[in-house]
Design a protein around this motif. Structure first.
Motif, mmCIF file in Angstrom:
data_model
loop_
_atom_site.group_PDB
_atom_site.id
_atom_site.type_symbol
_atom_site.label_atom_id
_atom_site.label_comp_id
_atom_site.label_asym_id
_atom_site.label_seq_id
_atom_site.Cartn_x
_atom_site.Cartn_y
_atom_site.Cartn_z
ATOM 1 N N VAL A 1 -97.800 -69.699 1.531
ATOM 2 C CA VAL A 1 -98.218 -70.487 0.373
ATOM 3 C C VAL A 1 -97.102 -71.497 0.076
ATOM 4 O O VAL A 1 -95.922 -71.182 0.259
ATOM 5 N N PHE A 2 -97.443 -72.705 -0.371
ATOM 6 C CA PHE A 2 -96.442 -73.782 -0.461
ATOM 7 C C PHE A 2 -95.247 -73.441 -1.353
ATOM 8 O O PHE A 2 -94.145 -73.945 -1.127
ATOM 9 N N VAL A 3 -95.449 -72.563 -2.333
ATOM 10 C CA VAL A 3 -94.330 -72.221 -3.219
ATOM 11 C C VAL A 3 -93.206 -71.503 -2.466
ATOM 12 O O VAL A 3 -92.072 -71.440 -2.947
ATOM 13 N N GLU A 4 -93.511 -70.996 -1.269
ATOM 14 C CA GLU A 4 -92.473 -70.339 -0.476
ATOM 15 C C GLU A 4 -91.449 -71.334 0.087
ATOM 16 O O GLU A 4 -90.411 -70.929 0.606
ATOM 17 N N TYR A 5 -91.736 -72.633 -0.017
ATOM 18 C CA TYR A 5 -90.751 -73.650 0.362
ATOM 19 C C TYR A 5 -89.778 -73.920 -0.789
ATOM 20 O O TYR A 5 -88.760 -74.582 -0.596
ATOM 21 N N LEU A 6 -90.108 -73.419 -1.977
ATOM 22 C CA LEU A 6 -89.282 -73.712 -3.150
ATOM 23 C C LEU A 6 -88.174 -72.667 -3.289
ATOM 24 O O LEU A 6 -88.173 -71.656 -2.595
ATOM 25 N N SER A 7 -87.245 -72.913 -4.195
ATOM 26 C CA SER A 7 -86.135 -71.971 -4.379
ATOM 27 C C SER A 7 -86.651 -70.656 -4.956
ATOM 28 O O SER A 7 -87.724 -70.599 -5.558
ATOM 29 N N VAL A 8 -85.868 -69.596 -4.758
ATOM 30 C CA VAL A 8 -86.228 -68.268 -5.267
ATOM 31 C C VAL A 8 -86.420 -68.323 -6.783
ATOM 32 O O VAL A 8 -87.368 -67.753 -7.332
ATOM 33 N N LEU A 9 -85.541 -69.048 -7.442
ATOM 34 C CA LEU A 9 -85.608 -69.147 -8.898
ATOM 35 C C LEU A 9 -86.931 -69.800 -9.339
ATOM 36 O O LEU A 9 -87.625 -69.301 -10.228
ATOM 37 N N LYS A 10 -87.265 -70.901 -8.682
ATOM 38 C CA LYS A 10 -88.527 -71.583 -9.014
ATOM 39 C C LYS A 10 -89.722 -70.669 -8.784
ATOM 40 O O LYS A 10 -90.657 -70.627 -9.569
ATOM 41 N N ARG A 11 -89.659 -69.933 -7.667
ATOM 42 C CA ARG A 11 -90.768 -69.049 -7.329
ATOM 43 C C ARG A 11 -90.926 -67.935 -8.366
ATOM 44 O O ARG A 11 -92.027 -67.562 -8.732
ATOM 45 N N MET A 12 -89.775 -67.410 -8.860
ATOM 46 C CA MET A 12 -89.831 -66.368 -9.898
ATOM 47 C C MET A 12 -90.472 -66.915 -11.162
ATOM 48 O O MET A 12 -91.288 -66.247 -11.794
ATOM 49 N N ARG A 13 -90.109 -68.147 -11.504
ATOM 50 C CA ARG A 13 -90.692 -68.773 -12.704
ATOM 51 C C ARG A 13 -92.199 -68.947 -12.544
ATOM 52 O O ARG A 13 -92.959 -68.710 -13.466
ATOM 53 N N ILE A 14 -92.609 -69.365 -11.346
ATOM 54 C CA ILE A 14 -94.037 -69.582 -11.092
ATOM 55 C C ILE A 14 -94.793 -68.264 -11.182
ATOM 56 O O ILE A 14 -95.837 -68.175 -11.818
ATOM 57 N N LYS A 15 -94.226 -67.203 -10.591
ATOM 58 C CA LYS A 15 -94.877 -65.890 -10.640
ATOM 59 C C LYS A 15 -95.066 -65.432 -12.074
ATOM 60 O O LYS A 15 -96.133 -64.958 -12.453
ATOM 61 N N SER A 16 -94.020 -65.565 -12.891
ATOM 62 C CA SER A 16 -94.133 -65.057 -14.259
ATOM 63 C C SER A 16 -95.108 -65.908 -15.062
ATOM 64 O O SER A 16 -95.865 -65.398 -15.869
ATOM 65 N N LYS A 17 -95.140 -67.217 -14.789
ATOM 66 C CA LYS A 17 -96.090 -68.088 -15.476
ATOM 67 C C LYS A 17 -97.534 -67.708 -15.126
ATOM 68 O O LYS A 17 -98.401 -67.633 -16.001
ATOM 69 N N LEU A 18 -97.766 -67.433 -13.830
ATOM 70 C CA LEU A 18 -99.123 -67.088 -13.399
ATOM 71 C C LEU A 18 -99.531 -65.700 -13.892
ATOM 72 O O LEU A 18 -100.678 -65.477 -14.242
ATOM 73 N N HIS A 19 -98.565 -64.764 -13.939
ATOM 74 C CA HIS A 19 -98.857 -63.426 -14.482
ATOM 75 C C HIS A 19 -99.288 -63.525 -15.934
ATOM 76 O O HIS A 19 -100.231 -62.886 -16.366
ATOM 77 N N LYS A 20 -98.558 -64.354 -16.678
ATOM 78 C CA LYS A 20 -98.839 -64.535 -18.093
ATOM 79 C C LYS A 20 -100.245 -65.110 -18.276
ATOM 80 O O LYS A 20 -101.035 -64.636 -19.080
ATOM 81 N N ALA A 21 -100.571 -66.124 -17.484
ATOM 82 C CA ALA A 21 -101.893 -66.751 -17.563
ATOM 83 C C ALA A 21 -102.986 -65.738 -17.222
ATOM 84 O O ALA A 21 -104.031 -65.690 -17.857
ATOM 85 N N GLN A 22 -102.701 -64.886 -16.235
ATOM 86 C CA GLN A 22 -103.654 -63.861 -15.806
ATOM 87 C C GLN A 22 -103.895 -62.846 -16.929
ATOM 88 O O GLN A 22 -105.032 -62.494 -17.221
ATOM 89 N N ARG A 23 -102.802 -62.427 -17.591
ATOM 90 C CA ARG A 23 -102.935 -61.448 -18.681
ATOM 91 C C ARG A 23 -103.760 -62.028 -19.820
ATOM 92 O O ARG A 23 -104.578 -61.345 -20.412
#
Ligand code: NI
Length: 169
Positions: free
Chosen positions: A143-165
């Motif tokens: 997935v394209f986010v895997e080209y981004l930094s670990v920090l960015k990816r963590m932020r994206i994951k938490s943002k998407l988790h929040k949206a999902q909840r």
């Protein structure tokens, strides 16, 4: 025709490596039609089978302004990529609301089968090149986010988790 559910990052099924399509038949053509309908409905420019939880090497795209030039690529193989690279803002139907810069070869040459089982060679630049590379990554479980930094990816994951909840509430 039917709209197919699209997997959302970080669903682990998005990391499945797709197998080659063995026969381009009516099943594959029906899947291609459903994938195109799903892509147009979601206002995307490309969709890989992986994203609709079908793990076969196949993708659809339409990078035209008028949204009237659907393309189906089956078993796509990269035959050439340019040395010059470009950074573009990318997004993904499996990573809703997230856009970030990814650097890739600016031009590629790809060989594939179309929905009639005929061999096609595509020399792509611009948006088409980016889109084909992005969708071919999906077929490799990337997935394209895997080209981004670990920090960015963590932020994206938490943002998407929040949206999902919030969606589940
Ligand atoms: Ni994508």
């Amino acid at each position: 025709m039917a709209l197919l559910p699209i997997l959302s990052y970080p669903d682990p099924r998005l990391h499945t490596v797709a197998k080659p399509v063995t026969l381009v038949d009516d099943r594959i053509r029906a899947l291609a039609a459903d994938m195109l309908e799903t892509m147009y409905d979601a206002k995307g420019v490309g969709l890989a089978a992986t994203q609709v939880n079908v793990h076969e090497r196949m993708l659809v795209l339409d990078v035209s302004e008028e949204r009237n030039q659907p393309q189906v690529l089956i078993n796509p193989e990269l035959v050439w990529a340019s040395d010059d690279r470009v950074k573009n803002e990318e997004g993904c139907l499996s990573v809703p609301g997230i856009f970030d810069g990814v650097e890739r070869p600016s031009r590629v040459k790809v060989q594939a089968l179309n929905e009639h089982g005929e061999s096609v060679t595509i020399e792509a630049d611009g948006l088409l090149s980016i889109c084909i590379q992005h969708e071919m990554d999906h077929l490799m479980g990337k997935v394209f986010v895997e080209y981004l930094s670990v920090l960015k990816r963590m932020r994206i994951k938490s943002k998407l988790h929040k949206a999902q909840r919030e969606l589940e509430r």
